[in-house]
Design a protein around this motif. Structure first.
Motif, PDB file in Angstrom:
ATOM      1  N   SER A  12     -21.503  23.373-148.404  1.00 28.48           N
ATOM      2  CA  SER A  12     -20.090  23.561-148.728  1.00 28.48           C
ATOM      3  C   SER A  12     -19.736  22.882-150.044  1.00 28.48           C
ATOM      4  O   SER A  12     -19.828  21.659-150.165  1.00 28.48           O
TER       5      SER A  12
ATOM      6  N   GLN B 265      -8.633  24.240-150.305  1.00 28.46           N
ATOM      7  CA  GLN B 265      -9.919  24.519-149.641  1.00 28.46           C
ATOM      8  C   GLN B 265      -9.643  25.180-148.305  1.00 28.46           C
ATOM      9  O   GLN B 265      -8.493  25.473-147.977  1.00 28.46           O
ATOM     10  N   GLY B 266     -10.707  25.424-147.508  1.00 33.11           N
ATOM     11  CA  GLY B 266     -10.556  26.211-146.289  1.00 33.11           C
ATOM     12  C   GLY B 266      -9.607  25.598-145.280  1.00 33.11           C
ATOM     13  O   GLY B 266      -8.774  26.287-144.680  1.00 33.11           O
ATOM     14  N   ARG B 267      -9.709  24.286-145.093  1.00 35.14           N
ATOM     15  CA  ARG B 267      -8.878  23.656-144.055  1.00 35.14           C
ATOM     16  C   ARG B 267      -7.393  23.711-144.399  1.00 35.14           C
ATOM     17  O   ARG B 267      -6.548  23.669-143.519  1.00 35.14           O
TER      18      ARG B 267
ATOM     19  N   GLU C 124      -6.270  26.999-143.213  1.00 31.91           N
ATOM     20  CA  GLU C 124      -6.066  26.924-141.757  1.00 31.91           C
ATOM     21  C   GLU C 124      -4.751  26.227-141.449  1.00 31.91           C
ATOM     22  O   GLU C 124      -3.988  26.662-140.581  1.00 31.91           O
TER      23      GLU C 124
ATOM     24  N   PHE D 125     -15.001  26.198-135.903  1.00 31.16           N
ATOM     25  CA  PHE D 125     -15.538  25.146-136.760  1.00 31.16           C
ATOM     26  C   PHE D 125     -14.677  23.891-136.566  1.00 31.16           C
ATOM     27  O   PHE D 125     -13.512  23.993-136.183  1.00 31.16           O
TER      28      PHE D 125
ATOM     29  N   THR E 299     -12.974  21.793-138.473  1.00 32.72           N
ATOM     30  CA  THR E 299     -11.662  21.658-139.125  1.00 32.72           C
ATOM     31  C   THR E 299     -10.658  22.637-138.511  1.00 32.72           C
ATOM     32  O   THR E 299      -9.473  22.340-138.425  1.00 32.72           O
ATOM     33  N   THR E 300     -11.152  23.808-138.087  1.00 27.83           N
ATOM     34  CA  THR E 300     -10.285  24.798-137.456  1.00 27.83           C
ATOM     35  C   THR E 300      -9.776  24.227-136.130  1.00 27.83           C
ATOM     36  O   THR E 300      -8.575  24.258-135.835  1.00 27.83           O
TER      37      THR E 300
ATOM     38  N   THR F 115     -15.332  33.668-136.265  1.00 28.05           N
ATOM     39  CA  THR F 115     -15.961  32.919-137.350  1.00 28.05           C
ATOM     40  C   THR F 115     -17.235  33.630-137.787  1.00 28.05           C
ATOM     41  O   THR F 115     -18.144  33.832-136.972  1.00 28.05           O
TER      42      THR F 115
ATOM     43  N   ASN G  69     -20.790  29.213-137.856  1.00 27.99           N
ATOM     44  CA  ASN G  69     -21.351  27.974-138.415  1.00 27.99           C
ATOM     45  C   ASN G  69     -21.739  26.979-137.325  1.00 27.99           C
ATOM     46  O   ASN G  69     -22.816  26.390-137.367  1.00 27.99           O
TER      47      ASN G  69
ATOM     48  N   ASP H 180     -12.253  33.843-139.686  1.00 27.65           N
ATOM     49  CA  ASP H 180     -12.611  32.657-140.461  1.00 27.65           C
ATOM     50  C   ASP H 180     -13.810  33.135-141.282  1.00 27.65           C
ATOM     51  O   ASP H 180     -14.932  33.236-140.788  1.00 27.65           O
TER      52      ASP H 180
ATOM     53  N   CYS I  41     -15.560  32.333-144.107  1.00 29.52           N
ATOM     54  CA  CYS I  41     -16.313  31.530-145.094  1.00 29.52           C
ATOM     55  C   CYS I  41     -17.623  32.180-145.540  1.00 29.52           C
ATOM     56  O   CYS I  41     -17.973  32.163-146.708  1.00 29.52           O
ATOM     57  N   ARG I  42     -18.374  32.742-144.586  1.00 32.03           N
ATOM     58  CA  ARG I  42     -19.695  33.300-144.913  1.00 32.03           C
ATOM     59  C   ARG I  42     -19.736  34.808-144.609  1.00 32.03           C
ATOM     60  O   ARG I  42     -20.693  35.327-144.051  1.00 32.03           O
TER      61      ARG I  42
ATOM     62  N   SER J  17     -12.859  29.472-146.859  1.00 25.32           N
ATOM     63  CA  SER J  17     -13.232  28.379-147.740  1.00 25.32           C
ATOM     64  C   SER J  17     -14.101  28.981-148.832  1.00 25.32           C
ATOM     65  O   SER J  17     -15.211  29.436-148.563  1.00 25.32           O
TER      66      SER J  17
ATOM     67  N   LYS K 248     -15.682  27.515-150.911  1.00 21.01           N
ATOM     68  CA  LYS K 248     -16.816  26.625-151.160  1.00 21.01           C
ATOM     69  C   LYS K 248     -18.108  27.154-150.552  1.00 21.01           C
ATOM     70  O   LYS K 248     -19.171  26.566-150.735  1.00 21.01           O
ATOM     71  N   LYS K 249     -18.028  28.230-149.796  1.00 20.61           N
ATOM     72  CA  LYS K 249     -19.240  28.840-149.225  1.00 20.61           C
ATOM     73  C   LYS K 249     -19.584  30.097-150.025  1.00 20.61           C
ATOM     74  O   LYS K 249     -20.088  29.991-151.137  1.00 20.61           O
TER      75      LYS K 249
HETATM   76  C1  LIG Z   1     -16.371  24.887-144.262  1.00 21.12           C
HETATM   77  C2  LIG Z   1     -15.713  25.637-143.193  1.00 21.12           C
HETATM   78  C3  LIG Z   1     -14.330  25.553-142.979  1.00 21.12           C
HETATM   79  C4  LIG Z   1     -13.435  24.589-143.731  1.00 21.12           C
HETATM   80  O1  LIG Z   1     -13.476  24.741-145.101  1.00 21.12           O
HETATM   81  P1  LIG Z   1     -13.305  23.512-146.123  1.00 21.12           P
HETATM   82  O2  LIG Z   1     -13.323  24.176-147.451  1.00 21.12           O
HETATM   83  O3  LIG Z   1     -14.445  22.573-145.884  1.00 21.12           O
HETATM   84  O4  LIG Z   1     -12.001  22.869-145.822  1.00 21.12           O
HETATM   85  C5  LIG Z   1     -13.772  26.347-141.990  1.00 21.12           C
HETATM   86  N1  LIG Z   1     -14.525  27.160-141.243  1.00 21.12           N
HETATM   87  C6  LIG Z   1     -15.860  27.259-141.402  1.00 21.12           C
HETATM   88  C7  LIG Z   1     -16.648  28.191-140.553  1.00 21.12           C
HETATM   89  C8  LIG Z   1     -16.497  26.500-142.378  1.00 21.12           C
HETATM   90  O5  LIG Z   1     -17.831  26.582-142.527  1.00 21.12           O
END
Ligand SMILES: *Cc1c(COP(=O)(O)O)cnc(C)c1O
Length: 460
Positions: free
Chosen positions: A54, A101-103, A106, A126, A128-129, A183, A187, A216, A218-219, A256, A258-259
């Motif tokens: 991430s 960022q992702g959180r 959320e 995940f 943070t979710t 998701t 993850n 969700d 991210c990926r 997010s 960042k992924k």
């Molecule tokens: C990383 C991640 C998040 C949160 O994202 P951040 O950018 O770290 O706040 C939420 N859901 C999943 C599945 C993640 O991998």
């Protein structure tokens, strides 16, 4: 076991960053000083850092060019419109709301839709979710199938939600569910993908009950790649079209960046409902920023816009997933057990099987992260008894999660096949003399999220 050939990296290297070489004696001292917690190490003393995928991607020349082109206007920046166009083009939803960022995505979603007794189902939330739901006194409910918890089942879509469980849950709690999440990839369940057939079934259940359905996401690109490889009927589709099809069943997504958007910071919410989008934007202004930057700089928005396209490049995705599978193949050869099949972004080592002499209350996963750093300067993360163990308030005894894992998360475009060989060799040398790894005990722990700051000692 047929050896998987190493992937050819579909890029060449224009800028390099030196690695942090240390001696074994230095690492012994550094571990002591960090209280045997790899989160306490300075990153420049880590040789290969597999703590997370991430925000650790290497950006491309075009992304760095975008950084120079950022429009930093407070409102209506050109960079926002490029970002919005990229997200709309791939996801297909009308409203695009950037967050830092992702959180944060959320948070602005859940603060807007959750009531006190709400419940939000997902395959597996995940952390943070889950935290963003629970902090508002709502319930985060995991409804993945049994395969998600079985490290040996060689199935193509272990991230799928159990739709019978979803129906039963909604029969009992339908009125309290403001949104259903999925998701992709899963993850917290081994980085396993969700099939289009499952997405379609979940969407149909939600539509019948008029409950919004969000990803969700991210990926999402890694998930779409697995659909192309594994799901009947999609082999000739482009990954971009598969992603569009995935999102066509949903009402929105949080992400997010960042992924799979290949940047170091960023995220967004995207959705169709104009009323909900308006309320989320009001919330955004209070905590993140004006709706055309939402906690990011214009240059970050440029890098995300470019990264989203690169994350869907099929030569990249083939290399990406093959690099992870390649590491898995090397571990098969040297007899290191891991959660199968290999995930999209990480290998999850089964620490309790690798170190059977260490009982669960001596934290074999944590002990393995210490051993791996001491052996070769590699940093991984425990996802087991320290992260998820909870004291039963009545008996005072600790209850452990089902799986005792050590995750080797692979940053995107950062390491090469020879780094993967180095990692496999380090684990092989631990596997040759597992009894030399000592169990550990916690000597200091905070009340919440203890794995980040707890201190430990080794038990002789
Ligand atoms: C990383 C991640 C998040 C949160 O994202 P951040 O950018 O770290 O706040 C939420 N859901 C999943 C599945 C993640 O991998």
């Amino acid at each position: 076991m047929r050896l998987i050939p190493p992937p050819v990296e579909p890029f060449r290297i224009k800028m390099v960053e030196s690695l942090g070489w240390t001696t074994r004696r230095e690492r012994d001292k550094l571990l002591q000083a960090a209280g045997f917690n790899v989160f306490g190490l300075h990153a420049d003393k880590v040789l290969i850092d597999l703590l997370t995928d991430s925000g650790t991607s290497a950006m491309s020349d075009r992304q760095w060019a975008g950084i120079m082109m950022g429009d930093e206007s407070y409102a209506g920046a050109r960079s926002f419109y490029r970002f919005e166009k990229a997200v709309r083009g791939i996801f297909g939803f009308t409203h695009v709301i950037p967050t830092h960022q992702g959180r944060a995505a959320e948070r602005v979603l859940f603060e807007t839709v959750l009531g006190k007794n709400s419940a939000v189902p997902s395959n597996i939330h995940f952390d943070t979710t889950r935290a963003n739901i629970e902090v508002r006194n709502a319930r985060a409910v995991d409804l993945a199938g049994a395969a998600a918890y079985d490290p040996d089942a060689l199935l193509p879509f272990k991230g799928d939600m159990d739709t019978a469980k979803l129906e039963a849950f909604l029969d009992r709690n339908g009125g309290r569910v403001p949104v259903v999440m999925l998701t992709v990839t899963n993850n917290s369940g081994g980085g396993q993908p969700v099939s289009l057939a499952n997405i379609q079934r979940v969407a149909a259940i939600c539509r019948r009950r008029k409950i919004p359905f969000f990803f969700d996401a991210c990926r999402f690109a890694e998930n779409a790649w697995f659909i192309k490889q594994r799901e009947k009927g999609y082999g000739r589709w482009s990954v971009r079209d598969i992603a569009r099809k995935m999102f066509s069943f949903a009402d929105g997504a949080t992400m997010s960046a960042k992924k799979d958007a290949l940047v170091n910071m960023g995220g967004f919410v995207t959705l169709n409902d104009p009323d909900l989008a308006g309320r989320i934007k009001n919330n955004l202004i209070i905590g993140e920023g004006f709706p055309t930057y939402g906690g990011l700089s214009g240059r970050d928005l440029e890098a995300i816009a470019q990264g989203l396209h690169e994350g869907l490049d099929e030569a990249y995705l083939e290399y990406r997933t093959r690099q992870v599978a390649y590491l898995g193949g090397l571990l098969d050869e040297v007899g290191v057990p891991y959660f199968k099949p290999a995930g999209g972004h990480a290998i999850y080592v089964l620490a309790d099987r690798l170190l059977p002499h260490i009982p669960r209350d001596r934290y074999p996963g944590w002990a393995l992260t210490v051993a791996l750093y001491r052996e070769s300067g590699i940093r991984a993360v425990e996802i087991g008894g320290v992260m998820f163990g909870r004291k039963n308030p009545k008996t005072g005894r600790e209850v452990f999660p089902e799986l005792e894992l050590v995750r080797l998360a692979i940053p995107r475009r950062v390491y090469t096949a020879s780094h993967m060989i180095f990692v496999a060799e380090a684990l092989a040398s631990i596997a040759r003399k597992p009894e030399q790894v000592k169990g550990i005990r916690i000597i200091e722990e905070p009340r919440f999220l203890r794995h980040f700051t707890a201190r430990f000692e080794e038990i002789d």
